[in-house]
Write an enzyme that holds these catalytic residues in place. Structure first.
Site, PDB file in Angstrom:
ATOM      1  N   TYR A  65       0.838  -1.201   0.000  1.00 23.28           N
ATOM      2  CA  TYR A  65       0.000   0.000   0.000  1.00 23.28           C
ATOM      3  C   TYR A  65       0.874   1.252   0.000  1.00 23.28           C
ATOM      4  CZ  TYR A  65      -3.034   3.725   1.640  1.00 23.28           C
ATOM      5  OH  TYR A  65      -3.711   4.914   1.750  1.00 23.28           O
ATOM      6  N   ASP A  80       0.408  15.393   5.850  1.00 19.54           N
ATOM      7  CA  ASP A  80      -0.684  14.925   4.990  1.00 19.54           C
ATOM      8  C   ASP A  80      -1.828  15.945   5.014  1.00 19.54           C
ATOM      9  OD1 ASP A  80      -2.320  13.314   3.485  1.00 19.54           O
ATOM     10  OD2 ASP A  80      -2.741  11.855   5.060  1.00 19.54           O
ATOM     11  N   ASP A 108      -2.907   5.411  -2.618  1.00 21.22           N
ATOM     12  CA  ASP A 108      -3.741   6.534  -2.186  1.00 21.22           C
ATOM     13  C   ASP A 108      -3.873   7.512  -3.352  1.00 21.22           C
ATOM     14  OD1 ASP A 108      -4.927   8.568  -0.755  1.00 21.22           O
ATOM     15  OD2 ASP A 108      -3.468   8.545   0.881  1.00 21.22           O
ATOM     16  N   ASP A 110      -6.096  10.251  -2.770  1.00 26.26           N
ATOM     17  CA  ASP A 110      -6.724  11.381  -2.077  1.00 26.26           C
ATOM     18  C   ASP A 110      -8.105  11.705  -2.649  1.00 26.26           C
ATOM     19  OD1 ASP A 110      -4.502  11.959  -0.211  1.00 26.26           O
ATOM     20  OD2 ASP A 110      -3.391  12.372  -2.030  1.00 26.26           O
ATOM     21  N   HIS A 135      -7.606   4.632  -4.029  1.00 26.63           N
ATOM     22  CA  HIS A 135      -8.804   5.088  -3.319  1.00 26.63           C
ATOM     23  C   HIS A 135      -9.002   6.585  -3.476  1.00 26.63           C
ATOM     24  CE1 HIS A 135      -6.608   6.395   0.370  1.00 26.63           C
ATOM     25  NE2 HIS A 135      -5.980   5.235   0.344  1.00 26.63           N
ATOM     26  N   GLU A 137     -11.584   9.814  -2.164  1.00 32.46           N
ATOM     27  CA  GLU A 137     -12.398  10.137  -0.984  1.00 32.46           C
ATOM     28  C   GLU A 137     -13.279  11.356  -1.205  1.00 32.46           C
ATOM     29  OE1 GLU A 137      -8.726  10.684   0.930  1.00 32.46           O
ATOM     30  OE2 GLU A 137      -9.013  12.828   1.278  1.00 32.46           O
ATOM     31  N   CYS A 145      -5.207  14.326   6.702  1.00 27.20           N
ATOM     32  CA  CYS A 145      -5.208  12.933   7.139  1.00 27.20           C
ATOM     33  C   CYS A 145      -6.541  12.622   7.797  1.00 27.20           C
ATOM     34  CB  CYS A 145      -4.045  12.744   8.115  1.00 27.20           C
ATOM     35  SG  CYS A 145      -4.311  11.429   9.315  1.00 27.20           S
ATOM     36  N   ARG A 182     -13.688   5.882  -0.684  1.00 26.06           N
ATOM     37  CA  ARG A 182     -13.443   6.166   0.740  1.00 26.06           C
ATOM     38  C   ARG A 182     -14.322   7.331   1.179  1.00 26.06           C
ATOM     39  NH1 ARG A 182      -7.676   8.316   3.411  1.00 26.06           N
ATOM     40  NH2 ARG A 182      -8.583  10.090   4.490  1.00 26.06           N
ATOM     41  N   GLU A 212     -13.457   5.570   6.475  1.00 31.28           N
ATOM     42  CA  GLU A 212     -12.271   6.140   7.138  1.00 31.28           C
ATOM     43  C   GLU A 212     -12.560   6.508   8.582  1.00 31.28           C
ATOM     44  OE1 GLU A 212      -9.410   6.249   7.630  1.00 31.28           O
ATOM     45  OE2 GLU A 212      -8.334   8.039   6.943  1.00 31.28           O
ATOM     46  N   ASN A 235      -8.688   0.451   7.334  1.00 32.74           N
ATOM     47  CA  ASN A 235      -7.482   1.279   7.424  1.00 32.74           C
ATOM     48  C   ASN A 235      -6.969   1.243   8.855  1.00 32.74           C
ATOM     49  OD1 ASN A 235      -5.473   3.177   7.044  1.00 32.74           O
ATOM     50  ND2 ASN A 235      -6.844   4.935   7.131  1.00 32.74           N
TER      51      ASN A 235
END
Ligand SMILES: C[C@](O)(C(=O)O)[C@H](CC(=O)O)C(=O)O
Length: 321
Positions: A65, A80, A108, A110, A135, A137, A145, A182, A212, A235
């Site tokens: 990952y 982040d 990721d 974002d 992913h 989101e 984050c 996500r 998340e 996660n």
């Protein structure tokens, strides 16, 4: 070695580096097969650069990952907070995905880095770079984050537009890249709204759901149950808002993928901080237990590289290194 056999092994070495395509398609197919294997849980440790990826690949996992938080820290030296852009993330992902293109990389992505056109570019570029899953989101562009406070979200319609764009984009490039939806809605909108968002995203064609910032084991159990039979990712950010859930426990709960984003970054921070501090204080690293340069390079693919050179007829390293 007969010529044909030598050529096949040369091709294999190149394929491992992602220079030819069959192994890349394999990584996506492999991931999809694992996701559709009943009872299987895919454990993907977080990697944040080439070195950590090499180490994780050496240990051997079903998948790895690429953490956005770790990419942000290692590539641009920032927290982040939505600072790493598409180019930072894609280049990093491409390098990592192609260290061993037969092991699926979940990366990721974002927010998808903009409106539907940017989400399309993100998915297409990740797919072409050899990423097996990504992913996307529902936080605003200036995201943070998922385990920090004060997250802001886009409305469900905008999240849906991102997911629709992602699903359409992969078809357009003939890729089967796994789209993971996500939601960060749990913190500010509550469980029901978060589940509704995930359900809408799955109905729009996302393959996997990612809730998340799960805060209790009860919530963890519930999300899997409420979204069944769709696959759900856990996660496992340790010391964030989620309680510690082991891989076995996650499997019992019915999760299909579990990521440990900080599995590499957190211990690396501690180790480096200690050694740098000792060096400053004592003028010596105290590196007696550390490896020789050659051993470190072996952890970075030295043997594979020498093999490629030798098989191609190169003589530079013929005498050894
Ligand atoms: C999963 C995540 O997106 C990541 O970048 O690894 C982060 C991890 C973290 O910063 O705690 C997230 O959960 O937002």
């Amino acid at each position: 070695m007969p010529k044909l056999e030598a050529f096949a092994s040369y091709q294999k070495a190149l394929a491992k580096m992602g220079s030819i395509t069959p192994e890349r398609t394999n990584a996506v197919t492999k991931l999809r097969n694992m996701i559709s294997t009943p009872g299987k849980i895919i454990l993907a440790p977080g990697v944040y650069d080439g070195f950590s990826a090499r180490i994780a690949l050496g240990v051997g996992f079903d998948a790895i990952y690429m953490t956005g938080a770790g990419t942000s820290a290692s590539r641009i030296g920032h927290a982040d907070l939505g600072i790493a852009n598409l180019n930072d993330m894609r280049e990093h992902a491409e390098m990592i995905a192609n260290l061993d293109a037969s092991i699926p990389l979940i990366a990721d992505a974002d927010t998808g880095y903009g409106g539907p056109i940017m989400v399309t570019r993100t998915v297409q570029q990740y797919a072409r770079s050899g990423v097996a899953a990504l992913h996307i989101e529902d936080q605003v562009q200036t995201k943070r984050c998922g385990h920090l406070q004060g997250k802001q979200l886009v409305p469900t319609t905008d999240f849906l537009i991102r997911i629709r764009a992602a699903v359409a984009a992969r078809h357009a490039v003939g890729s089967d890249i796994v789209v993971i939806a996500r939601t960060d809605a749990l913190q500010s909108h509550g469980y029901n709204e978060a589940i509704a968002r995930l359900r809408t995203a799955l109905e729009a064609g996302a393959d996997v759901a990612f809730l998340e910032g799960i805060t209790t084991k009860e919530e963890a159990r519930l999300v899997v149950k409420d979204l069944a039979p769709w696959p759900v990712l856990l996660n496992m950010v340790e010391h964030g808002v989620t309680p510690n859930i082991s891989v076995d426990e996650a499997q019992d709960m019915g999760f299909r993928i579990v990521i440990f984003p900080f599995a590499g970054l957190a211990p690396a921070y501690k180790a480096m901080k200690e050694v740098y501090s000792r060096l400053k204080a004592e003028g010596i690293t105290g590196a007696e237990a550390l490896m020789t340069p050659k051993q470190l390079f072996e952890a970075s693919g030295l043997k594979d590289d020498l093999e490629i050179d030798a098989k191609a007829g190169g003589t530079t390293f013929a005498g050894g290194v």
